[in-house]
Design a protein around this motif. Sequence first.
Motif, PDB file in Angstrom:
ATOM      1  N   ILE A 174       2.322   3.905  -1.208  1.00 13.44           N
ATOM      2  CA  ILE A 174       2.784   2.890  -0.076  1.00 13.44           C
ATOM      3  C   ILE A 174       2.153   2.992   1.452  1.00 13.44           C
ATOM      4  CG2 ILE A 174       4.747   1.959   1.082  1.00 13.44           C
ATOM      5  CD1 ILE A 174       6.434   2.438  -1.456  1.00 13.44           C
ATOM      6  N   LEU A 175       2.172   4.291   1.585  1.00 17.51           N
ATOM      7  CA  LEU A 175       1.824   4.723   2.926  1.00 17.51           C
ATOM      8  C   LEU A 175       0.209   4.663   3.174  1.00 17.51           C
ATOM      9  CD1 LEU A 175       3.895   7.928   3.620  1.00 17.51           C
ATOM     10  CD2 LEU A 175       4.317   5.394   4.669  1.00 17.51           C
ATOM     11  N   PHE A 176      -0.581   4.374   1.948  1.00 18.48           N
ATOM     12  CA  PHE A 176      -1.897   4.452   1.958  1.00 18.48           C
ATOM     13  C   PHE A 176      -2.263   3.015   2.504  1.00 18.48           C
ATOM     14  CE2 PHE A 176      -6.073   3.252   0.263  1.00 18.48           C
ATOM     15  CZ  PHE A 176      -6.673   4.521   0.589  1.00 18.48           C
ATOM     16  N   THR A 177      -1.402   1.975   2.463  1.00 18.36           N
ATOM     17  CA  THR A 177      -1.565   0.566   3.023  1.00 18.36           C
ATOM     18  C   THR A 177      -1.078   0.579   4.506  1.00 18.36           C
ATOM     19  OG1 THR A 177       0.695  -0.191   2.216  1.00 18.36           O
ATOM     20  CG2 THR A 177      -0.985  -0.060   0.700  1.00 18.36           C
ATOM     21  N   TRP A 214      -3.195  -1.822   6.533  1.00 14.69           N
ATOM     22  CA  TRP A 214      -3.437  -3.317   5.934  1.00 14.69           C
ATOM     23  C   TRP A 214      -2.412  -4.322   6.513  1.00 14.69           C
ATOM     24  CZ3 TRP A 214      -4.523  -1.788   0.114  1.00 14.69           C
ATOM     25  CH2 TRP A 214      -5.136  -0.832   0.143  1.00 14.69           C
ATOM     26  N   SER A 215      -2.946  -5.559   6.554  1.00 17.13           N
ATOM     27  CA  SER A 215      -2.244  -6.538   7.170  1.00 17.13           C
ATOM     28  C   SER A 215      -2.284  -7.938   6.497  1.00 17.13           C
ATOM     29  CB  SER A 215      -2.153  -6.546   8.559  1.00 17.13           C
ATOM     30  OG  SER A 215      -1.601  -7.616   9.156  1.00 17.13           O
ATOM     31  N   GLY A 216      -1.439  -8.669   6.288  1.00 21.85           N
ATOM     32  CA  GLY A 216      -1.746  -9.855   6.054  1.00 21.85           C
ATOM     33  C   GLY A 216      -2.048 -10.278   4.646  1.00 21.85           C
ATOM     34  N   ASN A 217      -2.705 -11.328   4.233  1.00 22.65           N
ATOM     35  CA  ASN A 217      -3.252 -11.688   2.862  1.00 22.65           C
ATOM     36  C   ASN A 217      -4.468 -10.968   2.328  1.00 22.65           C
ATOM     37  OD1 ASN A 217      -1.628 -14.152   1.911  1.00 22.65           O
ATOM     38  ND2 ASN A 217      -2.299 -14.774   3.852  1.00 22.65           N
ATOM     39  N   ILE A 218      -4.446 -10.377   1.252  1.00 19.00           N
ATOM     40  CA  ILE A 218      -5.524  -9.585   0.661  1.00 19.00           C
ATOM     41  C   ILE A 218      -6.000 -10.461  -0.633  1.00 19.00           C
ATOM     42  CG2 ILE A 218      -6.241  -7.433  -0.428  1.00 19.00           C
ATOM     43  CD1 ILE A 218      -4.249  -6.222   0.995  1.00 19.00           C
ATOM     44  N   LYS A 221     -11.842  -6.459  -3.698  1.00 18.91           N
ATOM     45  CA  LYS A 221     -11.357  -5.972  -4.969  1.00 18.91           C
ATOM     46  C   LYS A 221     -10.918  -4.685  -4.786  1.00 18.91           C
ATOM     47  CE  LYS A 221     -15.300  -8.370  -7.408  1.00 18.91           C
ATOM     48  NZ  LYS A 221     -16.549  -8.330  -8.261  1.00 18.91           N
ATOM     49  N   ASN A 222     -11.404  -3.851  -3.910  1.00 16.09           N
ATOM     50  CA  ASN A 222     -10.693  -2.561  -3.784  1.00 16.09           C
ATOM     51  C   ASN A 222      -9.228  -2.534  -3.590  1.00 16.09           C
ATOM     52  OD1 ASN A 222     -13.017  -1.160  -4.533  1.00 16.09           O
ATOM     53  ND2 ASN A 222     -13.691  -0.722  -2.621  1.00 16.09           N
ATOM     54  N   LYS A 223      -8.864  -3.330  -2.523  1.00 12.42           N
ATOM     55  CA  LYS A 223      -7.467  -3.448  -1.952  1.00 12.42           C
ATOM     56  C   LYS A 223      -6.585  -4.304  -3.055  1.00 12.42           C
ATOM     57  CE  LYS A 223      -8.508  -3.163   3.042  1.00 12.42           C
ATOM     58  NZ  LYS A 223      -8.311  -4.113   4.215  1.00 12.42           N
ATOM     59  N   TYR A 224      -7.109  -5.231  -3.349  1.00  7.80           N
ATOM     60  CA  TYR A 224      -6.533  -5.903  -4.333  1.00  7.80           C
ATOM     61  C   TYR A 224      -6.128  -5.303  -5.705  1.00  7.80           C
ATOM     62  CZ  TYR A 224      -5.101 -10.409  -6.583  1.00  7.80           C
ATOM     63  OH  TYR A 224      -4.622 -11.656  -6.911  1.00  7.80           O
ATOM     64  N   GLN A 225      -6.930  -4.502  -6.117  1.00  5.59           N
ATOM     65  CA  GLN A 225      -6.781  -3.793  -7.339  1.00  5.59           C
ATOM     66  C   GLN A 225      -5.853  -2.608  -7.040  1.00  5.59           C
ATOM     67  OE1 GLN A 225      -7.711  -4.410 -10.455  1.00  5.59           O
ATOM     68  NE2 GLN A 225      -6.421  -2.586 -11.029  1.00  5.59           N
ATOM     69  N   TYR A 226      -5.911  -2.044  -5.880  1.00  3.55           N
ATOM     70  CA  TYR A 226      -4.829  -1.123  -5.425  1.00  3.55           C
ATOM     71  C   TYR A 226      -3.562  -1.432  -5.231  1.00  3.55           C
ATOM     72  CZ  TYR A 226      -2.895   2.682  -2.780  1.00  3.55           C
ATOM     73  OH  TYR A 226      -2.369   4.004  -2.336  1.00  3.55           O
TER      74      TYR A 226
END
Length: 270
Positions: free
Chosen positions: A117-120, A123-127, A132-137
Motif C-alpha cells: 500500500i505504501l509503495f503507491t 501515485w494519484s488519480g486514474n491509472i 502496465k506496471n502500475k496497473y498490474q501492481y
Amino acid sequence: MLAAKTLSFLEKVNQYPKTTFVFHSKIEERLLMHSHNKHQLTYVEGGAVYLKTKDNSYFLPARHFVWIPAGMEHFIELKTSISMIRNIYIPPPILNSNTFFSKMGIYPAPNLILEMILFTENWSGNIFEKEKNKYQYIRTLGNVIGDMSKNPLPVVLPTTTNERLSPILAHIHQNLNQPLLLKNTAILFGFSSRSLSRLFRTDLDISFLQYVKLTRIIRSMEKLLQTEMSISEIAYASGYNSPATFSNTFYNLVKTRPVDFRKANREISG
C-alpha cells in the motif's frame, strides 16, 4: 467556449470503469452515504475512524485496512485528526475469482500488504491499462489481499435510524463508565424491561447487554491505541469492575488480549 466541468471526487472514481484509482490525503473526502463501481481498499494512519454502512458501524483500528465491495453504500467518519488516509479503488473484473472481494471486512495489515500500500503513496488519480506496471501492481495488490486476508475483525456495532432507540444508544455511549442495566435504562426512557429488550432484538438484532458489551470493547480499543492509559485504567473507564473481566471479555470478542492488541497495532508517532 464552454468551460470544462469540474468533476466531484466520486465522479472521478467512477468516470472510467476499467481504471484503478489512487487517492492519498491527510483529509478524507467528506462524502455522505454513497457507493461506487469499484472495490475500495482503505488504510488509515493515526486517528480513530469508523466505517458506517446502512446496518452497521465498524471501528477501524491502527494497522488494519478495510475492504469495501463495489456497490456497497457506506461513508467514513473520522473521530479524530488523522495522519493520512490511503484509498485504492479497483475495478472488479481485473481481480481473480475470490469470494473475499464480495464481502465487506476489516483485516489486520501484515507487513507485506502494508508495504505494498505504501509503495503507491506517490501515485494519484486514474491509472489506465496502458500504464502496465502500475496497473498490474494494483491488480496484484488486490489479489494478494484476497489470498492473505482470512480473519476479519469481529467487532461490529449495529446502527439504527429508529427515533425511539437513537437517544438510548447515545445514552449508552455517553455513560460507558457507569453501570448500564436494562431495567434502569428502560425506566429512564419510559419503557418496560421487556419492551426495551424487544426493541433491541427487533431493530438491531442484538440484545441490550450485547450492545453495551460491544460498545465498551470498541471504546477500549480506541483508548488502547490512542492513550497511555494502563490496562486497568482502560478497564474501569470502559465500565468494567475488574481488569480480569475486561481482559477476558476482550479476548472472547477480539481473540487477543488487550495488551497484545495494543502492542501489535499501536501507531508509533514521531
